[in-house]
Design a protein around this motif. Structure first.
Motif, mmCIF file in Angstrom:
data_model
loop_
_atom_site.group_PDB
_atom_site.id
_atom_site.type_symbol
_atom_site.label_atom_id
_atom_site.label_comp_id
_atom_site.label_asym_id
_atom_site.label_seq_id
_atom_site.Cartn_x
_atom_site.Cartn_y
_atom_site.Cartn_z
ATOM 1 N N ASP A 1 -6.085 -4.534 -1.794
ATOM 2 C CA ASP A 1 -5.227 -3.465 -1.299
ATOM 3 C C ASP A 1 -4.955 -2.398 -2.352
ATOM 4 N N GLU B 1 0.815 4.061 -2.913
ATOM 5 C CA GLU B 1 0.493 5.462 -2.615
ATOM 6 C C GLU B 1 1.605 6.388 -3.095
ATOM 7 N N ARG C 1 0.837 -1.216 0.000
ATOM 8 C CA ARG C 1 0.000 0.000 0.000
ATOM 9 C C ARG C 1 0.864 1.255 0.000
#
Length: 218
Positions: free
Chosen positions: A188, A51, A47
């Motif tokens: 995810d 990001e 994750r």
């Protein structure tokens, strides 16, 4: 005498077997804990990378769109200030758009080739391709990190007594963690994929509308 000796050997063997089972059980329990923690770390890392990649990609895309818009605006201002006629303005716009297209193809080709190759490998199923790529990456990372850890002599002895080999244990942990990553990767990554797609579509639409208005008002 022989019967007594056999009884002693039998008793010792039974004791070793019981001890080995106890050690093996403790090792398996510890292994399960390691796998759970490694899976949590892997998901958090996935994750985090997604990001960061999304943030960098959007920043780069916005910068590129801004530069393109300013170059088109400069050509439009030159025409409006009567620095050149409409024909030259039209040629300038065409040249700029061609340059933009060539630049975009060069920049996106490596990523596009990778995506297409992975989709082809997994039957053009995006979800499957994402899951397998993530699982393979996680497997390599966990394996490298596990092999890089120092293993003490006591640990090696306990592993041997429990009937385990360190290399086999490392491989098993890496496979288990990769399997968890494979099952959870789409869940995810889906928010980041959808967010990236929507932002790129919106920015591309705004840029296209801007370029169309600029050319129509010339």
């Amino acid at each position: 005498m022989l019967r007594a000796a056999l009884l002693v050997v039998s008793a010792l063997t039974t004791g070793v077997t019981v001890g080995r089972k106890a050690i093996s059980g403790a090792i398996n329990k510890k292994k399960k804990s390691i796998i759970e923690q490694a899976a949590k770390d892997a998901r958090h890392r996935i994750r985090g990378h997604a990001e960061e990649y999304l943030r960098e990609s959007i920043a780069t895309f916005v910068t590129t769109v801004f530069v393109k818009a300013m170059m088109l605006m400069a050509a439009w201002l030159g025409y409006r200030l009567d620095l050149y006629n409409h024909t030259i303005f039209s040629i300038a716009v065409i040249v700029l758009i061609v340059i933009f297209l060539i630049r975009d193809v060069i920049v996106t080709f490596p990523s596009a080739r990778f995506v297409v190759s992975k989709l082809h490998d997994y039957g053009w199923r995006p979800r499957k391709a994402v899951s397998e790529v993530v699982a393979a990456t996680v497997f390599e990372q966990v394996l490298a990190e596990a092999k890089g850890m120092e293993t003490g002599r006591t640990t090696k002895i306990m592993m041997a007594l429990g009937g385990h080999k360190m290399d086999d244990m490392t491989q098993e942990i890496a496979r288990e963690v990769a399997g968890i990553a494979r099952e959870t990767s789409w869940h995810d990554l889906r928010p980041f994929i959808l967010a990236a797609a929507s932002k790129f579509i919106v920015l591309s639409a705004l840029y296209s509308v801007f370029a169309f208005i600029l050319v129509r008002t010339a």
